[in-house]
Design a protein around this motif. Sequence first.
Motif, PDB file in Angstrom:
ATOM      1  N   VAL A 157     -14.189   1.106  -6.304  1.00 26.18           N
ATOM      2  CA  VAL A 157     -13.189   2.064  -6.773  1.00 26.18           C
ATOM      3  C   VAL A 157     -13.368   3.335  -5.946  1.00 26.18           C
ATOM      4  N   THR A 158     -12.473   3.573  -4.990  1.00 28.57           N
ATOM      5  CA  THR A 158     -12.569   4.748  -4.126  1.00 28.57           C
ATOM      6  C   THR A 158     -11.250   4.905  -3.382  1.00 28.57           C
ATOM      7  N   SER A 159     -11.217   5.915  -2.516  1.00 26.67           N
ATOM      8  CA  SER A 159     -10.024   6.149  -1.694  1.00 26.67           C
ATOM      9  C   SER A 159     -10.000   5.143  -0.546  1.00 26.67           C
ATOM     10  N   PRO A 160      -8.863   4.514  -0.287  1.00 27.13           N
ATOM     11  CA  PRO A 160      -8.832   3.496   0.781  1.00 27.13           C
ATOM     12  C   PRO A 160      -8.803   4.097   2.181  1.00 27.13           C
ATOM     13  N   THR A 161      -8.622   5.413   2.300  1.00 27.08           N
ATOM     14  CA  THR A 161      -8.480   6.027   3.630  1.00 27.08           C
ATOM     15  C   THR A 161      -9.691   6.858   4.030  1.00 27.08           C
ATOM     16  N   GLY A 162     -10.663   7.016   3.187  1.00 23.64           N
ATOM     17  CA  GLY A 162     -11.806   7.863   3.497  1.00 23.64           C
ATOM     18  C   GLY A 162     -12.889   7.123   4.250  1.00 23.64           C
ATOM     19  N   VAL A 182     -10.981  -3.788  -3.163  1.00 21.12           N
ATOM     20  CA  VAL A 182     -10.878  -2.326  -3.243  1.00 21.12           C
ATOM     21  C   VAL A 182      -9.726  -1.963  -4.177  1.00 21.12           C
ATOM     22  N   TRP A 183     -10.024  -1.115  -5.160  1.00 23.35           N
ATOM     23  CA  TRP A 183      -9.001  -0.565  -6.049  1.00 23.35           C
ATOM     24  C   TRP A 183      -8.753   0.888  -5.613  1.00 23.35           C
ATOM     25  N   PRO A 184      -7.647   1.176  -4.941  1.00 24.68           N
ATOM     26  CA  PRO A 184      -7.439   2.534  -4.406  1.00 24.68           C
ATOM     27  C   PRO A 184      -7.160   3.538  -5.518  1.00 24.68           C
ATOM     28  N   VAL A 185      -7.830   4.700  -5.443  1.00 21.81           N
ATOM     29  CA  VAL A 185      -7.635   5.804  -6.385  1.00 21.81           C
ATOM     30  C   VAL A 185      -7.740   7.116  -5.613  1.00 21.81           C
ATOM     31  N   GLY A 189      -8.548  15.740  -7.540  1.00 26.32           N
ATOM     32  CA  GLY A 189      -7.280  16.172  -8.098  1.00 26.32           C
ATOM     33  C   GLY A 189      -7.234  15.965  -9.602  1.00 26.32           C
ATOM     34  N   GLU A 190      -6.095  16.293 -10.166  1.00 24.87           N
ATOM     35  CA  GLU A 190      -5.967  16.263 -11.615  1.00 24.87           C
ATOM     36  C   GLU A 190      -5.938  14.846 -12.165  1.00 24.87           C
ATOM     37  N   THR A 191      -5.459  13.881 -11.416  1.00 26.29           N
ATOM     38  CA  THR A 191      -5.322  12.511 -11.914  1.00 26.29           C
ATOM     39  C   THR A 191      -6.519  11.627 -11.589  1.00 26.29           C
ATOM     40  N   THR A 192      -7.565  12.193 -11.023  1.00 25.95           N
ATOM     41  CA  THR A 192      -8.703  11.372 -10.593  1.00 25.95           C
ATOM     42  C   THR A 192      -9.341  10.639 -11.760  1.00 25.95           C
ATOM     43  N   GLY A 193      -9.642  11.368 -12.854  1.00 24.47           N
ATOM     44  CA  GLY A 193     -10.327  10.752 -13.987  1.00 24.47           C
ATOM     45  C   GLY A 193      -9.552   9.595 -14.579  1.00 24.47           C
TER      46      GLY A 193
END
Length: 529
Positions: A157-162, A182-185, A189-193
């Motif tokens: 669970v992480t950013s797919p572009t980092g 990979v589950w992109p998130v 930001g405000e919607t991270t949680g």
Amino acid sequence: MTDFFSSDSPASAPVSNITEYSVSEISGSIKRTVEDAFGHVRIRGEISGYRGPHSSGHAYFAMKDDRARIEAVIWRGAFSKLKFKPEEGMEMIATGKVTTYPGSSKYQIVIESLEPAGAGALMALLEERRKTLAGEGLFDEDRKKPLPFMPKVIGVVTSPTGAVIRDILHRIRDRFPVHVVVWPVRVQGETTGMEVANAIHGFNALAVDGPIARPDLIIVARGGGSLEDLWGFNDEAAVRAAAASAIPLISAVGHETDWTLIDHAADRRAPTPTGAAEMAVPVRADLEAALAQYGARLAGCVSRHLDQRRQSLRQTARALPSIDMLFALPRRRFDEAAGKLGRALELNTLNKRRAFEARAAQLTPGALETRLRDRGRRVLDLAVRAERIVERRLDRAGADMRRLGSQLTLRPAQIRIERARETIAARALRGDRAMERLFERRRSLMGEQIRVLASLDYKNVLKRGYAIVRDESGRPVPLASQIEADSPVSLQFSDGTIQAQTLGADGTGGEKARPKRAKPSKPVQGSLF
């Protein structure tokens, strides 16, 4: 300012040159003035009276300091976008516009964004949230699950572009290549949680045999950053999702010195995302080397075990006696027994002969006659005793028969007959009464049916003043259009039938004869309609 009063009447109303406003006009003017003067402001203060969002979704509370207080409101649309939710007693910085509420003559701030007042406030909020979740047992060590030694599928669970996902994939590929989902998130930001919580729930909801492989291990990863950058991983929803995950979870958020609440709820914390990849899978080369070493040790152990067993078998074989030694003692005993058998047979035959001769010496004619006389006397004694026993039993049986005959009289039979006769008479009386009641019910039912038939009889209708019109053939005519002009008809009344002639369209008939009253005839069954 001077007031003028009319001298014509002492009750005249005062006259003023001040402009008059309605309550709505003055409230609207104040509202526009306040909004123009304080269009967009930032207010720092302590939240007071916060009880959560209203049923409508709006939130109402107040912000205060040691000298003043201002009412605050957050509309539903803005409340759902807040990065930091208001909490009672927290010092926050609110950004919005000041306006008034004419309904109660109050001024308030409509908040558009809300953030803690400095890092100290963030730490205080973080500590308070940590204590609350720890009090619920979400951070207990006894509820943490062990990590699988060799997972087949790993969910990340992480950013797919980092750079984080590239480091994890590179490290897993070097150590032990496995399938990675990979589950992109968003990791900031405000919607991270909420996105992290949804990703954890989504991995747990996957079916084992579904089109997307269900992971055996989950890694939640992000690079380093400030407290504000990592704040999404302190979100209550993400922490609860990590604690409730049925799949073992590794938290790899930030660097070695960075700590978030999800680190406490995870089953294992990794200092970096690369460290999480190292915890997730073992080193394949080390496993192959260990497996080769274990194989060599196993082969050596088997070889030594076989040598030991072979040597032990030889020693056991040397300790066993030969076949001749095993059968030597039984063979000797057999020979001794065979040698004694002939002598034993001769002695046995001699003993049997002596016993036979002794018995034969006792069998003489005189002895036989004596035994026969004794047996004859015993037979005579038994016959006499048997006759006496039979006579006594016959006497006893006769006495029993006489006693039973004296007891057998006709009185008990007569009593039973009388009782049976009374029972039959009572049952006959009950049967007669039952038949009478049955006949009475049938008679009543028949009367009711007769009354129903009488109510349906068309003659009763004729008695109320109605008549049946019949044509020449005697069939009832239900409609006037079925009768032609100058046609003979018959009219049946309740007391008889009369003949009549129909009239033409001009009211005249072919024969102007008065209807003749016919003799009453037997009524014919017809239709009432």
